[in-house]
Design a protein around this motif. Structure first.
Motif: not given
Lengths: 111, 116
Positions: B26-49
């Motif tokens: 709701d803040m008119d941000h330009e960037n958006m991201f999708w991550y997945r998080q799995d035990p022992g693997l941290g956050l991994r970036l899937i896609y961003f826009s």
């Protein structure tokens, strides 16, 4: 491909200062260094960000040496509520590209 | 306060189903991201826009696609869900440039997806 390396876990007693170091040997000129904190079942939240030297806010300090190949997050006088996973990441501050979080450091604060 | 809202907190889907994970900021941000998080693997970036109809692959784009038809909405699509896509998915957004003091990445609460 992960761009940062951190210790997997750390333990500390309440009231102590905790320093978590992150290696980022391939940091690029435009990259900023940012640290996030994550509690279980929540999304990460911003702690502190810096480009070089030292940055301090009400929560933490961030120390960055001149070569910028590493950084250290310093948490003064930790409490039990600081138990969380801490992520160091580097990324292009201008475009927001390549923001990779890595595995993080799980900090456990012991009474 | 900035709010990043993920439409579903918990989902259970069958193998082969098409899955949509929706995210709205709701803040008119330009960037958006999708991550997945799995035990022992941290956050991994899937896609961003970084803009409407623009997308860039992250670390692990295989098996996923995204859609950004409006600035405030970024959707993650699993065309044919598989059990190895069982994970927590985190959406995030940010202003540009990120190096401006006070600009940071804001995360949603996460969506727990189980594929059976």
């Amino acid at each position: 491909l992960a761009k940062t390396t951190q210790p997997i876990s750390m333990d500390s007693y309440e009231g102590q200062e905790v320093n978590i170091t992150c290696s980022h040997n391939n940091i690029a000129t435009n990259d900023y260094i940012t640290w996030y904190q994550q509690f279980p079942s929540q999304g990460p939240r911003f702690i502190i960000q810096g480009y070089k030297t030292k940055v301090t806010n009400e929560v933490a300090s961030l120390f960055i040496p001149a070569d910028r190949k590493s950084s250290t997050l310093s948490l003064p006088r930790v409490s039990l509520s600081d138990t969380a996973v801490y992520y160091c990441l580097v990324g292009d501050g201008f475009t927001g590209n390549q923001f990779y979080f890595g595995t993080g450091t799980s900090l456990t604060v012991i009474p | 306060d900035v709010k990043v809202t993920q439409s579903s907190r918990y989902l259970v889907k069958r193998t082969g189903e098409k899955v949509f994970l929706e995210c709205v900021q709701d803040m008119d941000h330009e960037n958006m991201f999708w991550y997945r998080q799995d035990p022992g693997l941290g956050l991994r970036l899937i896609y961003f826009s970084y803009d409407v109809k623009m997308k860039e692959k992250g670390d692990i784009p295989e098996g996923y696609s995204v859609s950004r038809e409006k600035k405030e909405r970024f959707s993650l699509i699993l065309e044919s869900a598989s059990t190895n896509q069982t994970s927590m998915y985190l959406c995030a957004s940010s202003f540009l440039p990120l190096d401006r003091p006070g600009n940071t990445i804001y995360f949603g609460e996460g969506s727990w997806l189980t594929v059976v």
